[in-house]
Design a protein around this motif. Structure first.
Motif, PDB file in Angstrom:
ATOM      1  N   PRO A 111     -19.715  12.835  -1.140  1.00  0.00           N
ATOM      2  CA  PRO A 111     -18.217  13.063  -1.935  1.00  0.00           C
ATOM      3  C   PRO A 111     -17.214  12.235  -1.222  1.00  0.00           C
ATOM      4  O   PRO A 111     -17.114  12.103  -0.059  1.00  0.00           O
ATOM      5  N   LEU A 112     -16.075  12.027  -2.166  1.00  0.00           N
ATOM      6  CA  LEU A 112     -14.787  11.436  -1.451  1.00  0.00           C
ATOM      7  C   LEU A 112     -14.064  12.387  -1.623  1.00  0.00           C
ATOM      8  O   LEU A 112     -14.242  13.568  -2.066  1.00  0.00           O
ATOM      9  N   ILE A 113     -12.918  12.273  -0.786  1.00  0.00           N
ATOM     10  CA  ILE A 113     -12.053  13.465  -0.607  1.00  0.00           C
ATOM     11  C   ILE A 113     -10.716  12.742  -1.574  1.00  0.00           C
ATOM     12  O   ILE A 113      -9.838  12.053  -1.052  1.00  0.00           O
ATOM     13  N   ALA A 114     -10.377  13.607  -2.461  1.00  0.00           N
ATOM     14  CA  ALA A 114      -9.348  13.188  -3.266  1.00  0.00           C
ATOM     15  C   ALA A 114      -8.070  12.745  -2.832  1.00  0.00           C
ATOM     16  O   ALA A 114      -7.100  11.965  -3.034  1.00  0.00           O
ATOM     17  N   GLU A 115      -7.621  14.024  -1.829  1.00  0.00           N
ATOM     18  CA  GLU A 115      -6.378  13.760  -1.416  1.00  0.00           C
ATOM     19  C   GLU A 115      -6.084  12.631  -0.413  1.00  0.00           C
ATOM     20  O   GLU A 115      -4.780  12.374   0.124  1.00  0.00           O
ATOM     21  N   CYS A 116      -7.343  12.030   0.050  1.00  0.00           N
ATOM     22  CA  CYS A 116      -6.802  10.833   1.158  1.00  0.00           C
ATOM     23  C   CYS A 116      -6.879   9.642   0.343  1.00  0.00           C
ATOM     24  O   CYS A 116      -7.637   9.341  -0.689  1.00  0.00           O
ATOM     25  N   PRO A 117      -5.684   8.567   0.459  1.00  0.00           N
ATOM     26  CA  PRO A 117      -5.579   7.532  -0.260  1.00  0.00           C
ATOM     27  C   PRO A 117      -6.697   6.713  -0.214  1.00  0.00           C
ATOM     28  O   PRO A 117      -6.653   5.586  -1.131  1.00  0.00           O
ATOM     29  N   VAL A 118      -7.372   6.436   0.939  1.00  0.00           N
ATOM     30  CA  VAL A 118      -8.447   5.356   1.164  1.00  0.00           C
ATOM     31  C   VAL A 118      -9.732   5.964   1.346  1.00  0.00           C
ATOM     32  O   VAL A 118      -9.613   7.192   2.238  1.00  0.00           O
ATOM     33  N   ASN A 119     -10.868   5.559   0.721  1.00  0.00           N
ATOM     34  CA  ASN A 119     -12.068   5.979   0.847  1.00  0.00           C
ATOM     35  C   ASN A 119     -13.025   5.049   0.990  1.00  0.00           C
ATOM     36  O   ASN A 119     -12.865   4.035   0.356  1.00  0.00           O
ATOM     37  N   LEU A 120     -14.064   5.328   2.109  1.00  0.00           N
ATOM     38  CA  LEU A 120     -14.891   4.403   2.280  1.00  0.00           C
ATOM     39  C   LEU A 120     -16.334   4.955   2.290  1.00  0.00           C
ATOM     40  O   LEU A 120     -16.583   6.035   2.766  1.00  0.00           O
ATOM     41  N   GLU A 121     -17.231   4.367   1.232  1.00  0.00           N
ATOM     42  CA  GLU A 121     -18.541   4.773   0.909  1.00  0.00           C
ATOM     43  C   GLU A 121     -19.548   4.202   1.979  1.00  0.00           C
ATOM     44  O   GLU A 121     -19.373   2.880   2.098  1.00  0.00           O
ATOM     45  N   CYS A 122     -20.309   4.936   2.640  1.00  0.00           N
ATOM     46  CA  CYS A 122     -21.114   4.186   3.811  1.00  0.00           C
ATOM     47  C   CYS A 122     -22.457   4.683   3.657  1.00  0.00           C
ATOM     48  O   CYS A 122     -22.732   5.857   3.518  1.00  0.00           O
ATOM     49  N   HIS A 144     -12.262   2.585  -1.855  1.00  0.00           N
ATOM     50  CA  HIS A 144     -11.439   3.076  -3.024  1.00  0.00           C
ATOM     51  C   HIS A 144     -10.103   3.317  -2.283  1.00  0.00           C
ATOM     52  O   HIS A 144      -9.820   3.544  -1.338  1.00  0.00           O
ATOM     53  N   VAL A 145      -9.021   2.661  -3.148  1.00  0.00           N
ATOM     54  CA  VAL A 145      -7.597   2.848  -2.615  1.00  0.00           C
ATOM     55  C   VAL A 145      -6.769   3.604  -3.971  1.00  0.00           C
ATOM     56  O   VAL A 145      -6.744   3.124  -5.056  1.00  0.00           O
ATOM     57  N   ASP A 146      -6.083   4.466  -3.578  1.00  0.00           N
ATOM     58  CA  ASP A 146      -5.295   5.037  -4.498  1.00  0.00           C
ATOM     59  C   ASP A 146      -4.217   3.968  -4.984  1.00  0.00           C
ATOM     60  O   ASP A 146      -3.618   3.455  -4.441  1.00  0.00           O
ATOM     61  N   GLU A 147      -3.776   4.004  -6.564  1.00  0.00           N
ATOM     62  CA  GLU A 147      -3.257   3.176  -7.024  1.00  0.00           C
ATOM     63  C   GLU A 147      -1.870   3.094  -6.563  1.00  0.00           C
ATOM     64  O   GLU A 147      -1.005   2.309  -6.591  1.00  0.00           O
ATOM     65  N   SER A 148      -1.308   4.449  -6.473  1.00  0.00           N
ATOM     66  CA  SER A 148       0.099   4.630  -5.886  1.00  0.00           C
ATOM     67  C   SER A 148       0.161   4.261  -4.610  1.00  0.00           C
ATOM     68  O   SER A 148       1.563   3.871  -4.365  1.00  0.00           O
ATOM     69  N   VAL A 149      -0.607   3.608  -3.581  1.00  0.00           N
ATOM     70  CA  VAL A 149      -0.316   3.153  -2.481  1.00  0.00           C
ATOM     71  C   VAL A 149      -1.063   1.866  -2.393  1.00  0.00           C
ATOM     72  O   VAL A 149      -1.313   1.295  -1.191  1.00  0.00           O
ATOM     73  N   GLY A 153      -4.081  -4.647  -5.664  1.00  0.00           N
ATOM     74  CA  GLY A 153      -5.357  -4.420  -5.389  1.00  0.00           C
ATOM     75  C   GLY A 153      -5.723  -4.235  -3.912  1.00  0.00           C
ATOM     76  O   GLY A 153      -6.887  -3.723  -3.520  1.00  0.00           O
ATOM     77  N   ARG A 154      -4.781  -4.264  -3.203  1.00  0.00           N
ATOM     78  CA  ARG A 154      -4.789  -4.153  -1.687  1.00  0.00           C
ATOM     79  C   ARG A 154      -4.099  -3.103  -1.239  1.00  0.00           C
ATOM     80  O   ARG A 154      -3.139  -2.574  -1.811  1.00  0.00           O
ATOM     81  N   ALA A 155      -4.598  -2.339  -0.070  1.00  0.00           N
ATOM     82  CA  ALA A 155      -3.732  -1.205   0.345  1.00  0.00           C
ATOM     83  C   ALA A 155      -2.492  -1.479   0.946  1.00  0.00           C
ATOM     84  O   ALA A 155      -2.350  -2.566   1.428  1.00  0.00           O
ATOM     85  N   ASP A 156      -1.461  -0.648   0.513  1.00  0.00           N
ATOM     86  CA  ASP A 156      -0.036  -1.118   1.230  1.00  0.00           C
ATOM     87  C   ASP A 156       0.145  -0.062   2.376  1.00  0.00           C
ATOM     88  O   ASP A 156       0.468   1.139   2.106  1.00  0.00           O
ATOM     89  N   TRP A 157      -0.231  -0.552   3.416  1.00  0.00           N
ATOM     90  CA  TRP A 157      -0.338   0.443   4.541  1.00  0.00           C
ATOM     91  C   TRP A 157       1.158   0.796   4.992  1.00  0.00           C
ATOM     92  O   TRP A 157       1.329   1.993   5.683  1.00  0.00           O
ATOM     93  N   SER A 158       2.229   0.217   4.544  1.00  0.00           N
ATOM     94  CA  SER A 158       3.693   0.938   4.797  1.00  0.00           C
ATOM     95  C   SER A 158       3.686   2.075   3.942  1.00  0.00           C
ATOM     96  O   SER A 158       4.545   3.013   4.426  1.00  0.00           O
ATOM     97  N   ARG A 159       2.996   2.382   2.999  1.00  0.00           N
ATOM     98  CA  ARG A 159       2.823   3.660   2.313  1.00  0.00           C
ATOM     99  C   ARG A 159       1.694   4.468   2.530  1.00  0.00           C
ATOM    100  O   ARG A 159       1.587   5.563   1.972  1.00  0.00           O
ATOM    101  N   ILE A 160       0.764   4.345   3.621  1.00  0.00           N
ATOM    102  CA  ILE A 160      -0.144   5.001   3.961  1.00  0.00           C
ATOM    103  C   ILE A 160      -0.029   5.572   5.592  1.00  0.00           C
ATOM    104  O   ILE A 160      -0.337   4.743   6.291  1.00  0.00           O
TER     105      ILE A 160
END
Ligand SMILES: Cc1cc2nc3c(=O)[nH]c(=O)nc-3n(C[C@H](O)[C@H](O)[C@H](O)COP(=O)(O)O)c2cc1C
Length: 187
Positions: A111-122, A144-149, A153-160
């Motif tokens: 599974p992925l963890i919903a509360e984490c804004p970035v998830n990698l499937e391996c 997967h990157v949460d749309e809110s951050v 289409g790229r992760a905005d690390w200033s918000r993570i």
């Protein structure tokens, strides 16, 4: 910098990110645990590693299922991270205990963890015994990157604000201080 103190060999590579690794096993169900020994190994194919001690409950789950997910927690999740790193899934359901929500991944059974804004499937490529820890190399087959951050289409690390683990302490990371090639204007 002044005079250096000489120390014996040991681990002093910082910062390293703390991640929540989730797994799933036909008989044993789902589990989540904390990993600090992880890193990037290859860009193409995209390969990362996590290093796991064989006595962890998750060790067998990942070895036998052949998949895992790496989920990046943010600094507000530090107590959840600490729970998942101090209690075994052999004894408690850590999703319930830490208040983490498992959600289905796109390509893997873990599974992925919903509360984490970035998830990698391996997908597990191989296990390399090293000593106290065995290194699990995994190919990242989906991200997967949460749309809110995310921006464009790229992760905005200033918000993570990621969590780093150094010498037994949790530290928050989050400030952008440059970009690739930022030295070029001076050379
Ligand atoms: C901050 C932190 C980092 C950790 N990093 C690792 C690690 O890199 N590898 C590992 O095998 N265990 C690591 N652990 C310990 C496991 O997360 C812990 O033993 C956990 O309870 C194992 O869960 P499980 O038995 O459900 O698999 C870490 C614990 C904490 C708190």
């Amino acid at each position: 910098m002044g005079k250096k103190i000489d120390l014996e060999g040991g681990l002093m590579l910082a910062p390293v990110p703390v991640v929540l690794v989730a797994c799933s096993h036909e008989e044993l169900g789902m589990n989540v645990f904390t990993i600090a020994w992880c890193g990037v190994d290859c860009s193409k194919p995209p390969i990362i590693h996590i290093s796991i001690r064989p006595d962890r409950f998750s060790y067998r789950m990942i070895k036998e299922s052949g998949v895992f997910t790496v989920n990046l927690p943010t600094s507000d999740m530090v107590e959840k991270v600490d729970i998942c790193g101090n209690i075994s899934g052999a004894e408690r359901n850590k999703f319930e205990l830490a208040g983490l929500t498992p959600v289905p991944a796109r390509l893997v059974t873990a599974p992925l963890i919903a509360e984490c804004p970035v998830n990698l499937e391996c997908e597990l490529i191989k296990i390399e015994p090293l000593g106290l820890h065995d290194m699990f190399l995994g190919e990242v087959v989906a991200r997967h990157v949460d749309e809110s951050v995310s921006t464009g289409g790229r992760a905005d690390w200033s918000r993570i604000p990621l969590i780093s683990y150094v010498d037994g302490e949790y530290w928050s990371l989050g400030e952008r201080i440059g970009e690739y090639g930022c030295s070029k204007k001076n050379i």
